[in-house]
Design a protein around this motif. Sequence first.
Motif, PDB file in Angstrom:
ATOM      1  N   ALA A 113       0.759  -1.355  -0.055  1.00  0.00           N
ATOM      2  CA  ALA A 113       0.064  -0.124   0.097  1.00  0.00           C
ATOM      3  C   ALA A 113       0.958   1.300  -0.096  1.00  0.00           C
ATOM      4  O   ALA A 113       0.652   2.282  -0.565  1.00  0.00           O
ATOM      5  N   HIS A 114       1.889   1.359   0.838  1.00  0.00           N
ATOM      6  CA  HIS A 114       2.760   2.333   1.067  1.00  0.00           C
ATOM      7  C   HIS A 114       4.169   1.951   1.015  1.00  0.00           C
ATOM      8  O   HIS A 114       4.537   0.890   1.539  1.00  0.00           O
ATOM      9  N   GLN A 115       5.084   2.819   0.614  1.00  0.00           N
ATOM     10  CA  GLN A 115       6.493   2.529   0.788  1.00  0.00           C
ATOM     11  C   GLN A 115       7.315   3.652   1.241  1.00  0.00           C
ATOM     12  O   GLN A 115       6.996   4.707   0.738  1.00  0.00           O
ATOM     13  N   ARG A 116       8.032   3.609   2.353  1.00  0.00           N
ATOM     14  CA  ARG A 116       8.331   4.713   3.182  1.00  0.00           C
ATOM     15  C   ARG A 116       9.715   4.691   3.639  1.00  0.00           C
ATOM     16  O   ARG A 116      10.051   3.694   3.977  1.00  0.00           O
ATOM     17  N   TYR A 117      10.642   5.651   3.306  1.00  0.00           N
ATOM     18  CA  TYR A 117      11.834   5.720   3.739  1.00  0.00           C
ATOM     19  C   TYR A 117      12.104   6.572   5.011  1.00  0.00           C
ATOM     20  O   TYR A 117      11.845   7.546   4.920  1.00  0.00           O
ATOM     21  N   PHE A 118      13.012   5.921   6.009  1.00  0.00           N
ATOM     22  CA  PHE A 118      13.177   6.704   7.093  1.00  0.00           C
ATOM     23  C   PHE A 118      14.687   6.827   7.415  1.00  0.00           C
ATOM     24  O   PHE A 118      15.496   5.973   7.485  1.00  0.00           O
ATOM     25  N   SER A 119      15.227   8.221   6.865  1.00  0.00           N
ATOM     26  CA  SER A 119      16.679   8.262   6.837  1.00  0.00           C
ATOM     27  C   SER A 119      17.364   8.340   8.046  1.00  0.00           C
ATOM     28  O   SER A 119      18.566   7.846   7.722  1.00  0.00           O
ATOM     29  N   LEU A 120      16.852   8.382   9.260  1.00  0.00           N
ATOM     30  CA  LEU A 120      17.629   8.412  10.317  1.00  0.00           C
ATOM     31  C   LEU A 120      17.986   7.011  10.618  1.00  0.00           C
ATOM     32  O   LEU A 120      18.803   6.722  11.290  1.00  0.00           O
ATOM     33  N   LYS A 121      16.966   5.891  10.211  1.00  0.00           N
ATOM     34  CA  LYS A 121      17.072   4.442  10.500  1.00  0.00           C
ATOM     35  C   LYS A 121      17.775   3.992   9.449  1.00  0.00           C
ATOM     36  O   LYS A 121      18.169   2.651   9.607  1.00  0.00           O
ATOM     37  N   HIS A 122      17.971   4.656   8.024  1.00  0.00           N
ATOM     38  CA  HIS A 122      18.418   4.060   6.894  1.00  0.00           C
ATOM     39  C   HIS A 122      17.572   2.779   6.831  1.00  0.00           C
ATOM     40  O   HIS A 122      18.148   1.704   6.342  1.00  0.00           O
ATOM     41  N   GLU A 123      16.257   2.811   6.790  1.00  0.00           N
ATOM     42  CA  GLU A 123      15.511   1.543   6.369  1.00  0.00           C
ATOM     43  C   GLU A 123      14.453   2.158   5.681  1.00  0.00           C
ATOM     44  O   GLU A 123      13.756   3.208   5.692  1.00  0.00           O
ATOM     45  N   THR A 124      13.821   1.273   4.655  1.00  0.00           N
ATOM     46  CA  THR A 124      12.511   1.393   3.973  1.00  0.00           C
ATOM     47  C   THR A 124      11.776   0.295   4.610  1.00  0.00           C
ATOM     48  O   THR A 124      11.858  -0.786   4.844  1.00  0.00           O
ATOM     49  N   VAL A 125      10.283   0.970   4.823  1.00  0.00           N
ATOM     50  CA  VAL A 125       9.255   0.242   5.263  1.00  0.00           C
ATOM     51  C   VAL A 125       8.081   0.106   4.331  1.00  0.00           C
ATOM     52  O   VAL A 125       7.556   1.163   3.856  1.00  0.00           O
ATOM     53  N   TRP A 126       7.905  -1.060   3.964  1.00  0.00           N
ATOM     54  CA  TRP A 126       6.558  -1.307   3.086  1.00  0.00           C
ATOM     55  C   TRP A 126       5.301  -1.701   4.084  1.00  0.00           C
ATOM     56  O   TRP A 126       5.615  -2.632   4.939  1.00  0.00           O
ATOM     57  N   ASP A 127       4.065  -1.485   3.564  1.00  0.00           N
ATOM     58  CA  ASP A 127       3.091  -1.837   4.378  1.00  0.00           C
ATOM     59  C   ASP A 127       2.014  -2.262   3.529  1.00  0.00           C
ATOM     60  O   ASP A 127       1.765  -1.807   2.435  1.00  0.00           O
ATOM     61  N   TRP A 128       0.888  -3.246   4.197  1.00  0.00           N
ATOM     62  CA  TRP A 128      -0.367  -3.674   3.530  1.00  0.00           C
ATOM     63  C   TRP A 128      -1.334  -3.547   4.581  1.00  0.00           C
ATOM     64  O   TRP A 128      -1.183  -3.719   5.862  1.00  0.00           O
TER      65      TRP A 128
END
Length: 161
Positions: A113-128
């Motif tokens: 549903a969404h793809q978000r990048y969190f620069s402080l954690k250097h991670e990308t989170v996908w959600d459904w």
Amino acid sequence: MRAKFFAGCCLGGLLGILSACDADSLGRLKPGVSTSAEVIQVMGQPKLEWREADGTRYWEYPRTPEGMVNYRLVIGPDDRLREVQQLLTEANFAKVKPGMSREDIQLLLGQPAHQRYFSLKHETVWDWKTKREPGMDWYFNVHFNAEGLVTHTSTNFEPRG
């Protein structure tokens, strides 16, 4: 206030209609009988396609971000519908393990549903989206490191209003 309520009712009604349309559409397709042309006529063009060496095709029909289903239709080498899969299931969520790639997750769960990048954690989170309750939507999340590998999963809810 009334406009927001009306818009919410319309959106909720539209989502219900889309779900009913999917059920009606999928009910017209028969595994082993329906051809790929019939699938396209009923469901439209797939959003994504994967092909196997033997000619099997996997067509994805995501209903995200508002819906809670991602359909995958399997078309055999004989150009007939083989199977209809709903990818967003507890069994598939349980298969997500650290070290899996983004491609592995896309094949398992379909388009997020969404793809978000969190620069402080250097991670990308996908959600459904997995569940809708009064006033909130629940999500299953897959966290990827900078190399694109799963580190862990989580769940969260977002208030609707």
